[in-house]
Design a protein around this motif. Structure first.
Motif, short mmCIF file in Angstrom:
data_model
loop_
_atom_site.label_atom_id
_atom_site.label_comp_id
_atom_site.label_asym_id
_atom_site.label_seq_id
_atom_site.Cartn_x
_atom_site.Cartn_y
_atom_site.Cartn_z
N VAL A 85 0.81 -1.22 0.00
CA VAL A 85 0.00 0.00 0.00
C VAL A 85 0.84 1.27 0.00
O VAL A 85 0.73 2.10 -0.89
CB VAL A 85 -0.99 0.00 1.19
N GLN A 206 -3.52 -4.88 7.82
CA GLN A 206 -2.56 -4.08 7.04
C GLN A 206 -2.31 -2.72 7.66
O GLN A 206 -1.33 -2.06 7.34
CB GLN A 206 -3.02 -3.93 5.58
N HIS A 210 0.92 0.08 7.43
CA HIS A 210 0.95 1.51 7.06
C HIS A 210 1.85 2.27 8.03
O HIS A 210 2.67 3.09 7.62
CB HIS A 210 -0.45 2.14 7.16
N ILE A 243 -4.71 4.83 -7.64
CA ILE A 243 -5.43 3.64 -8.11
C ILE A 243 -6.26 4.07 -9.33
O ILE A 243 -7.02 5.05 -9.26
CB ILE A 243 -6.36 3.07 -7.01
N CYS A 287 -6.35 9.97 2.44
CA CYS A 287 -6.64 8.77 3.24
C CYS A 287 -5.98 8.93 4.60
O CYS A 287 -4.78 8.71 4.75
CB CYS A 287 -6.12 7.52 2.53
N SER A 290 -4.11 5.65 6.36
CA SER A 290 -2.82 5.09 5.95
C SER A 290 -1.65 6.04 6.15
O SER A 290 -0.51 5.61 6.10
CB SER A 290 -2.87 4.66 4.49
N VAL A 368 -15.07 -1.46 2.85
CA VAL A 368 -13.76 -1.40 2.22
C VAL A 368 -12.77 -0.64 3.08
O VAL A 368 -13.10 0.40 3.65
CB VAL A 368 -13.88 -0.80 0.79
N GLY A 369 -11.57 -1.20 3.18
CA GLY A 369 -10.40 -0.53 3.70
C GLY A 369 -10.52 0.31 4.96
O GLY A 369 -11.09 -0.13 5.96
N GLY A 370 -9.97 1.52 4.87
CA GLY A 370 -9.94 2.38 6.05
C GLY A 370 -10.27 3.81 5.72
O GLY A 370 -10.08 4.71 6.54
N SER A 371 -10.77 4.04 4.48
CA SER A 371 -11.14 5.41 4.14
C SER A 371 -12.24 5.49 3.09
O SER A 371 -13.13 6.32 3.17
CB SER A 371 -9.86 6.16 3.72
N GLU A 393 -12.52 -2.18 6.91
CA GLU A 393 -11.90 -3.47 7.23
C GLU A 393 -11.00 -3.35 8.45
O GLU A 393 -10.95 -4.22 9.29
CB GLU A 393 -11.01 -3.92 6.07
N PHE A 394 -10.22 -2.26 8.47
CA PHE A 394 -9.12 -2.21 9.44
C PHE A 394 -8.92 -0.83 10.04
O PHE A 394 -7.90 -0.57 10.66
CB PHE A 394 -7.82 -2.65 8.75
N LEU A 506 -14.27 -1.50 -4.80
CA LEU A 506 -13.75 -0.16 -4.50
C LEU A 506 -12.25 -0.16 -4.23
O LEU A 506 -11.68 0.88 -3.98
CB LEU A 506 -14.48 0.45 -3.30
N HIS A 507 -11.61 -1.32 -4.26
CA HIS A 507 -10.14 -1.33 -4.15
C HIS A 507 -9.55 -1.14 -5.54
O HIS A 507 -8.87 -0.18 -5.80
CB HIS A 507 -9.64 -2.66 -3.58
#
Ligand code: CFM
Length: 590
Positions: A85, A206, A210, A243, A287, A290, A368-371, A393-394, A506-507
């Protein structure tokens, strides 16, 4: 919706949320339904991670804790967060994975952090995948020599400016000292070489990776070149990884406004840009999850202030641009920003109106993810769609409840495992970008530094917020809410689509994008319109509409007789099994 219409738009409630066309279930009832299947201990933990929202006083959510074994999580590992990442996108350094080949292979071009060679930086190493390919004998006898040889070999072939080495799980377990290998290689080869103790198991997700990556980038790269770019209004865009080309959209709109990007961390970035990013005058954090560590460290050491921004959604993009304009306080810049917003919105408004005519009142859920589970709610809002459930997720509690909860977050043993580096003001290079009076004046005018209110304050009351969602909860969500679209990742995309619900990744963006700024927003609106309104969903009978099959799980999810029987067997075994005390002496040979 100030940029989209001057009067309260039709189809939105008094708080500005789209009104769904279909009747929605009661969040608390669905929550109970999701939780009731779990054994008491699991339930107790999941209860804290599964809440109904209250934007005025966000409830305390369980986040950044270990996933319960047996729950199918969407999370990734610490190595993924570090190598994949945060640092992976730097395109002109070599990334060597010290570990088994699988760890390297699965970090090879799987995240769509795009980069293109530039006239003055023609090198792009991102297509390469480098690994020490540890074998059993390396696990038994140690892999340090192999790593040193790999670094030499890679250097001889590519002559890079820098090499980063990433530790995988076995490296930590056998105790290879990657840092001393890197230090020796740095002396021998005369280039910047540094390692990361980012073993997959190091943290609960993850997110730990970060943090480790931020520390390493800050220690080994930031501040090596004090020569600032010549342009005016220099900023860094932090927490943007390009991305599907997202960073290029943001760059383009900033350039139109006359704002110069010294570095984007770390989408399509070169080593050179990172080494001088401390010379910029502002960090805008996209974000938060991260990269908030980097923003804090750069402010403490070099005096670069940071603000939270968001280029996802038309309204959010305009807001972020205006915030940058206000920070620099230059009237010409402010006027130019207004011109750009007007031009871009003139193009975007008809697209919104067209898409809205088919999507107003529809619903979305995103995990999804963290943001992104927060930011993308704005894009849906723009086109009249309500987010009925969302979760990370995290992420940590601050990403849900806002940074104001930071002092009250309990630091547990897992978090303590991650190094917090001590940073202080640089003796010669610390330079506050604004005087205390200027800072006060900005604050008096409603400007806020270092602010992030989190997802919950911008999400409608009573909507479901689920941290680290499990497949079982996802299935219940589909059965009860029947959202018109779910945004998630590859781990559950096809489970969702087999239920007859379109799933937008969304990733990776499903090979689409960019989705940032104005052109990107238009791409997203059209994509969602196409996905929801395609005829294919009408040809499919979702599982929850099929009659329950007594023999299989079809139509009954986890309540099917077969699953029930399995659960009974497993819980019976668990009750019968007790850890045995060893009665024999340990084998002398080990
Ligand atoms: Fe930040 Fe990201 Fe995200 Fe993320 Fe990720 Fe990602 Fe993500 Mo996948 S840095 S937290 S660790 S915005 S790779 S580009 S999409 S989970 S929501």
């Amino acid at each position: 919706m100030s940029d989209l219409s001057s009067t309260p738009p039709e189809g939105y409630d008094s708080e500005g949320f789209p009104v769904p066309t279909a009747t929605q279930p009661d969040g608390e009832v669905v929550r109970d339904e999701m939780l009731k299947i779990y054994p008491p201990k699991t339930r107790k933990k999941r209860e804290k991670q599964l809440l109904t929202n209250n934007p005025e006083t966000p409830p305390e959510i369980g986040a950044n804790t270990r996933t319960i074994p047996g729950i199918i999580t969407q999370r990734g590992c610490t190595y993924a967060g570090c190598r994949g990442v945060v640092i992976g996108p730097i395109h002109d350094i070599l990334h060597i994975t010290h570990g088994p080949v699988g760890c390297s292979y699965y970090s090879w071009l799987t995240r769509r952090n795009l980069a293109r060679p530039k006239p003055d930086q023609p090198i792009n190493f991102l297509q390469y995948c480098m690994t020490t390919d540890m074998q059993e004998e390396d696990i038994v006898f140690g892999g340090e020599k192999k790593l040193a040889a790999a670094i030499r070999e890679a250097y001889a072939m590519f002559k890079p400016k820098a090499i980063a080495v990433y530790s995988t799980c076995p490296v930590g377990l056998i105790g290879d000292d990657v840092h001393s290998v890197c230090k020796k290689a740095k002396e021998e080869l005369g280039i910047n070489i540094f390692g990361f103790s980012c073993e997959g198991y190091k943290g609960v997700s993850q997110s730990a990776g970060h943090h480790i990556a931020n520390n390493g980038v800050f220690k080994h790269m930031v501040g090596l070149n004090d020569e600032p770019d010549k342009e005016k209004f220099r900023i860094n865009v932090l927490g943007e990884y390009n991305i599907g080309g997202d960073a290029w959209e943001i760059d383009a709109v900033l350039k139109k406004c006359g704002i110069h990007v010294t570095a984007t961390l770390s989408g399509d970035i070169s080593y050179e840009q990172i080494t001088k990013c401390h010379t910029a005058d502002l960090n805008i954090v996209l974000c938060h999850r991260s990269i908030n560590y980097m923003a804090e460290m750069m402010e403490t050491k070099f005096g670069v202030p940071w603000i939270k921004g968001n280029f996802t959604g038309a309204e959010q993009t305009s807001k972020s641009l205006r915030k940058i304009g206000k920070y620099f306080g230059d009237q010409q810049l402010i006027d130019r920003i207004e011109e750009v917003i007007a031009q871009e919105m003139a193009v975007l408004k008809p697209v919104i109106a067209d898409v809205k005519s088919r999507l107003q009142g529809k619903t979305a859920a995103m995990f999804v993810g963290g943001s992104r589970a927060h930011h993308y709610q704005h894009l849906f809002k723009d086109i009249g769609m309500l987010t009925v459930a969302a979760g990370y997720e995290f992420a940590h509690r601050d990403d849900y409840e806002g940074r104001k909860v930071l002092p009250s977050i309990k630091v547990d043993a897992d978090s303590r495992n991650i190094e917090e580096i001590e940073v202080s003001a640089d003796a010669t290079r610390f330079k506050p970008r604004k005087t205390p009076e200027q800072v006060e004046a900005l604050k008096a005018g409603g400007f806020s530094f270092k602010d992030y209110d989190g997802m919950m304050v911008e999400m409608k009351k009573s909507m479901l917020v689920i941290d680290d969602i499990s497949h079982h909860e996802m299935e219940k969500l589909i059965e009860t809410y029947k959202p018109d679209i779910i945004c998630s990742g590859i781990k559950d995309k096809f489970v969702i689509e087999k239920y007859g619900v379109p799933c937008k990744q969304l990733h990776s963006y499903d090979y689409g994008g960019p989705y940032t700024a104005y052109t990107g927003a238009a791409n997203f609106y059209k994509e969602i319109d196409r996905m929801i309104n395609t005829k294919v969903w009408r040809l499919l009978t979702p599982l929850w509409k099929k009659p329950a099959d007594a023999e299989t799980a079809v139509g009954k999810g986890l309540d099917s007789p077969r699953n029930k029987a399995t659960r009974e067997i497993v819980s019976g075994m668990a009750k019968a099994w007790k850890p045995q005390k060893s009665t024999t002496a340990p084998d002398a040979e080990g």
